[in-house]
Every structure is written in C-alpha cells, then in structure tokens.
Write a protein that holds these residues in place. Structure first.
Motif, PDB file in Angstrom:
ATOM      1  N   ILE A 151      28.595  52.336  32.046  1.00  0.00           N
ATOM      2  CA  ILE A 151      29.586  52.531  30.986  1.00  0.00           C
ATOM      3  C   ILE A 151      30.243  53.904  31.083  1.00  0.00           C
ATOM      4  O   ILE A 151      31.452  54.057  30.855  1.00  0.00           O
ATOM      5  N   LEU A 152      29.471  54.912  31.462  1.00  0.00           N
ATOM      6  CA  LEU A 152      29.983  56.286  31.543  1.00  0.00           C
ATOM      7  C   LEU A 152      30.812  56.547  32.793  1.00  0.00           C
ATOM      8  O   LEU A 152      31.490  57.573  32.885  1.00  0.00           O
ATOM      9  N   ASP A 153      30.779  55.638  33.750  1.00  0.00           N
ATOM     10  CA  ASP A 153      31.437  55.824  35.038  1.00  0.00           C
ATOM     11  C   ASP A 153      32.912  55.409  34.966  1.00  0.00           C
ATOM     12  O   ASP A 153      33.222  54.243  34.710  1.00  0.00           O
ATOM     13  N   PRO A 154      33.870  56.332  35.221  1.00  0.00           N
ATOM     14  CA  PRO A 154      35.296  55.983  35.181  1.00  0.00           C
ATOM     15  C   PRO A 154      35.665  54.851  36.136  1.00  0.00           C
ATOM     16  O   PRO A 154      36.560  54.055  35.828  1.00  0.00           O
ATOM     17  N   ALA A 155      34.983  54.770  37.284  1.00  0.00           N
ATOM     18  CA  ALA A 155      35.271  53.683  38.233  1.00  0.00           C
ATOM     19  C   ALA A 155      34.902  52.331  37.617  1.00  0.00           C
ATOM     20  O   ALA A 155      35.617  51.334  37.813  1.00  0.00           O
ATOM     21  N   PHE A 156      33.813  52.281  36.872  1.00  0.00           N
ATOM     22  CA  PHE A 156      33.413  51.040  36.193  1.00  0.00           C
ATOM     23  C   PHE A 156      34.405  50.699  35.088  1.00  0.00           C
ATOM     24  O   PHE A 156      34.743  49.530  34.888  1.00  0.00           O
ATOM     25  N   GLN A 157      34.893  51.689  34.384  1.00  0.00           N
ATOM     26  CA  GLN A 157      35.869  51.460  33.319  1.00  0.00           C
ATOM     27  C   GLN A 157      37.137  50.818  33.887  1.00  0.00           C
ATOM     28  O   GLN A 157      37.691  49.886  33.299  1.00  0.00           O
ATOM     29  N   ARG A 158      37.564  51.301  35.056  1.00  0.00           N
ATOM     30  CA  ARG A 158      38.752  50.717  35.689  1.00  0.00           C
ATOM     31  C   ARG A 158      38.459  49.295  36.171  1.00  0.00           C
ATOM     32  O   ARG A 158      39.309  48.399  36.073  1.00  0.00           O
ATOM     33  N   ALA A 159      37.232  49.088  36.685  1.00  0.00           N
ATOM     34  CA  ALA A 159      36.860  47.764  37.195  1.00  0.00           C
ATOM     35  C   ALA A 159      36.805  46.735  36.067  1.00  0.00           C
ATOM     36  O   ALA A 159      37.209  45.576  36.242  1.00  0.00           O
ATOM     37  N   VAL A 160      36.302  47.139  34.897  1.00  0.00           N
ATOM     38  CA  VAL A 160      36.246  46.242  33.738  1.00  0.00           C
ATOM     39  C   VAL A 160      37.662  45.826  33.335  1.00  0.00           C
ATOM     40  O   VAL A 160      37.938  44.642  33.092  1.00  0.00           O
ATOM     41  N   ALA A 161      38.560  46.790  33.262  1.00  0.00           N
ATOM     42  CA  ALA A 161      39.952  46.479  32.900  1.00  0.00           C
ATOM     43  C   ALA A 161      40.560  45.496  33.897  1.00  0.00           C
ATOM     44  O   ALA A 161      41.263  44.548  33.512  1.00  0.00           O
ATOM     45  N   LYS A 162      40.281  45.696  35.170  1.00  0.00           N
ATOM     46  CA  LYS A 162      40.810  44.808  36.202  1.00  0.00           C
ATOM     47  C   LYS A 162      40.280  43.390  36.044  1.00  0.00           C
ATOM     48  O   LYS A 162      41.036  42.412  36.145  1.00  0.00           O
ATOM     49  N   LYS A 163      38.977  43.247  35.769  1.00  0.00           N
ATOM     50  CA  LYS A 163      38.368  41.921  35.659  1.00  0.00           C
ATOM     51  C   LYS A 163      38.805  41.195  34.384  1.00  0.00           C
ATOM     52  O   LYS A 163      38.965  39.972  34.386  1.00  0.00           O
ATOM     53  N   ILE A 164      39.001  41.923  33.304  1.00  0.00           N
ATOM     54  CA  ILE A 164      39.513  41.285  32.082  1.00  0.00           C
ATOM     55  C   ILE A 164      40.934  40.799  32.318  1.00  0.00           C
ATOM     56  O   ILE A 164      41.309  39.684  31.929  1.00  0.00           O
ATOM     57  N   ASN A 165      41.739  41.604  32.984  1.00  0.00           N
ATOM     58  CA  ASN A 165      43.108  41.203  33.329  1.00  0.00           C
ATOM     59  C   ASN A 165      43.102  39.957  34.212  1.00  0.00           C
ATOM     60  O   ASN A 165      43.873  39.020  33.987  1.00  0.00           O
ATOM     61  N   GLU A 166      42.213  39.924  35.195  1.00  0.00           N
ATOM     62  CA  GLU A 166      42.122  38.759  36.076  1.00  0.00           C
ATOM     63  C   GLU A 166      41.692  37.512  35.305  1.00  0.00           C
ATOM     64  O   GLU A 166      42.231  36.415  35.513  1.00  0.00           O
ATOM     65  N   GLY A 167      40.709  37.682  34.415  1.00  0.00           N
ATOM     66  CA  GLY A 167      40.248  36.546  33.614  1.00  0.00           C
ATOM     67  C   GLY A 167      41.322  36.016  32.696  1.00  0.00           C
ATOM     68  O   GLY A 167      41.489  34.796  32.532  1.00  0.00           O
ATOM     69  N   LEU A 168      42.075  36.922  32.106  1.00  0.00           N
ATOM     70  CA  LEU A 168      43.178  36.543  31.226  1.00  0.00           C
ATOM     71  C   LEU A 168      44.248  35.777  32.003  1.00  0.00           C
ATOM     72  O   LEU A 168      44.745  34.734  31.561  1.00  0.00           O
ATOM     73  N   ARG A 169      44.590  36.267  33.203  1.00  0.00           N
ATOM     74  CA  ARG A 169      45.621  35.625  34.018  1.00  0.00           C
ATOM     75  C   ARG A 169      45.154  34.276  34.566  1.00  0.00           C
ATOM     76  O   ARG A 169      45.945  33.334  34.655  1.00  0.00           O
TER      77      ARG A 169
END
Length: 389
Positions: A364-382
């Motif tokens: 959760i504290l890792d900025p790379a993970f934060q970006r990865a979560v945003a990417k996967k939510i976007n992919e799931g939404l699309r």
C-alpha cells in the motif's frame, strides 16, 4: 334471528375495519434520504436496508423501538424507519387500501419513465432482476384498478411493462429492459400529484471516453478509517492517494469527465456524498478503501456490490486486482454500505488491501503499487464496458 345475524355481521365488519385503520398513527416521510430496514438487527454498517424512499410518503406507525418506528406497509409486511425521517400527520385519515390507476411508459432525451397513477403517495421497494433483465417495483397498500398500460415509442430501454397483484394490498409492477446490464433507476413521486415515477437509465454511449466516472476516496477529515499496523498511516490519507492516481490514469486513457467526491482531506458524511453523486449522475462510481482486521494474518483484496445488476462490474475489477498477485478476499454482494445503496448508477467498492497486515501494508505504501492498482481498476472498468456495449 336473520335480522340479528345481519346486525352482528355489520358490527363485526365495522370492528374489523376499525382494527385496520383507527389503531394506526399516520406519519409522512421527511428528510433527504429516508430509508426502510427489515428489522431491528444492527452491526457496524447499520441494519439491513429494504430500500430508500421519497419524502412525503404516507406511512402507518404501529410501534416504537429506540430510534425507529415500526411501520405497517401492508397487511402482511412491516418495516422500520428512523424516527428522524418520520413526521406526524394526524389529520390524514387511514384507509385499509388505496387504488392504482393507469400506467404509462415513455421517454425523453435522456431517460425512460414508467408512471403509475395512485390515490396516495405510498411506500415502495424495487428489485433488480436478471435473466431476463428487469426491475420489479412493489407498491405497498395498493390494490389494482389499473385497466390499461400505455407504452410510447419514445421509450428506448423499457421493452414492456405489466403488473401482478401479489397480495390483496401489494401490487408489483414489472419493467422489462432491453439490455442485460442494469445502468440504474430511481423512484420518486411527482410533487404535484400522487403519480409514482420510475426513471430508467439508458446505456451510455459505447465510447467509454465519453462517460462520466465518479471516484470516491473513502473516509476523510475526522473520519480517519483504519490505521497501518507498522507505519501507523491513516486510511483516509491513502485512499486519497489511490483516488488521485486512478483519476490520473483515467485521464491518460482518454476519459475527461471525472468527478471526485473529495480531492483534499475533508470531512464528508455519507448523506452528503450520496446527494451530490445523485446530482452529478455518473455512469459509474468507484469507491476506494483499505481494509483492516483484528487478525494480522488476514490479507488480500476484495470488491463489493449490493444489487445483482451491478455485480458484473465488481467482478471485472476484482479480476484485475488479482493480476497484482494479491490474495483473494472475495467478491461480496448484498453489501450494506451507504455508497452501495443508490440504484441510480452501477457502483463498486474496492477494498484494495489490508492495512492491518504487514505484507499488504508494505505494498500500500509503495508508489509503484499505487500506480498498478489504478491501472488494473481502469482495465477492469474497460473490460466490463466492452462486454456491455
């Protein structure tokens, strides 16, 4: 003897009618978001909700329990309403039932509508149905005197409408939809009459870049949420970080209409969030949270929905989150969270990971993970949007 029997029968009938009417206290709903609960059970999310109501609806109060009134919806159905949402209406006479009138189906430039004319503003509940896709609306205290249903060609999403008298005083209106995916509906009464409106949302345009996406950063201000097991960071701060990262990712992918329930650390109660979201009328809502458990071994990601018509969205987003090698905590339905309650738009709550677990917390504290979560939510939404073109 026959005359005595008829008098006795008339007395019994009068007494029976009195039992159905005079022993009730008549109230009307008030407040921004009145809601009905099934019973007096309670947990951290509140009592199990039957549904939300419009204001100025006539209700029959039969009992009181702590902060709730017990309400008689029909001969065989009861609910509980917060006392704060009930206003005494002593001059309104009680009747054993009310009649419905004509039903009409039509559309304007944005929505389809099903209207039911009635003698009084009465309680209702709605249910999303699948296979085939439809909305069922139960009208309590109503007996049918509906002798025609008119459907105009201006309706684009409602394919047909019919009713059935479930019980003597419970009328169910069925609204069959043309698309499998539910895109949302709302129920309210006309302010100048006793006409009930069911407003049905049509599918958005196929191009997701033209959709309006709402992002909710959970908690905020005095509502701090969970706390990190090692770092002691607060949930409210990191849901905002994840929300802003998701906003950035959606914009990069071409989505321009994005509504953030908050973009700073501020206190927002659930009622304010819901009312503002209803005004914004998004095509989709994503609410972001971080989980916590009393056991530090519990970990993983999960998505939540309340209504079956919105489950597919939460499943698609969970699939994306699991690509991050997070443990699966599950896809949770009938979730009694306030922002999962509105029927107006598909919505999904994402519990990204557990702040109470040391491994999840590090991610959760890792900025790379934060970006990865945003990417996967976007992919799931699309992915979900593509499946429902």
């Amino acid at each position: 003897m026959k005359k005595f029997f008829l008098v006795a029968l008339q007395f019994a009938s009068t007494f029976s009618f009195a039992q159905q009417t005079d022993l009730f206290s008549m109230y009307r709903t008030t407040g921004a978001i009145p809601f009905m609960e099934f019973g007096l059970g309670d947990d951290r999310l509140g009592g199990a909700k039957m549904g939300y109501l419009d204001t100025n609806i006539l209700i029959r109060v039969v009992d009181s329990a702590n902060g709730d009134y017990k309400v008689k919806l029909s001969r065989n159905h009861y609910a509980y309403l917060p006392k704060a949402n009930c206003l005494a209406s002593p001059l309104t006479p009680a009747r054993p039932y009310y009649l419905s009138s004509s039903i009409k189906v039509f559309g304007d430039s944005l929505f389809d509508y099903v209207t039911v004319r009635m003698e009084e503003k009465l309680p209702y509940r709605s249910m999303q149905k699948l296979d085939p896709s439809s909305i069922a609306v139960d009208l309590f205290g109503v007996t049918s005197n509906t002798n025609w249903i008119t459907q105009l060609s201006t309706a684009k999403e409602v394919s047909s409408t019919w009713y059935e008298q479930l019980e003597d005083d419970v009328l169910r209106v069925h609204i069959k939809l043309k698309h499998q995916q539910h895109w949302g509906h709302s129920i309210y009464y006309d302010t100048l009459s006793n006409t009930l409106f069911v407003r049905v949302k049509r599918p958005p345009v196929a191009d997701i870049r033209k959709w309006k996406i709402a992002i909710d950063a959970g908690h905020g201000g005095t509502n701090t949420g969970a706390q990190g097991v090692g770092s002691k960071v607060l949930e409210k701060d990191y849901t905002l970080i994840f929300a802003k990262e998701l906003e950035k990712t959606l914009k990069k992918s071409g989505i321009r209409k994005i509504y953030m329930t908050r973009d700073i650390d501020t206190t927002l109660d659930m009622e304010d969030r819901i009312l503002t979201l209803k005004k914004e009328n998004p095509d989709v809502l994503i609410s972001l949270h971080l989980n916590s458990s009393s056991s530090d071994t519990v970990k993983g990601t999960s998505t939540y929905y309340r209504y079956p018509g919105f489950q597919a969205l939460s499943q698609s987003i969970l699939k994306g989150m699991l690509d991050l090698k997070l443990k699966e905590f599950g896809n949770v339905g009938s979730f009694n969270f306030a922002l999962s309650g509105p029927t107006e738009y598909p919505n999904c709550l994402v519990e990204i990971a557990f702040l109470s677990n040391i491994d999840d917390e590090k991610r959760i504290l890792d900025p790379a993970f934060q970006r990865a979560v945003a990417k996967k939510i976007n992919e799931g939404l699309r992915r979900w949007a593509k499946e429902n073109k």
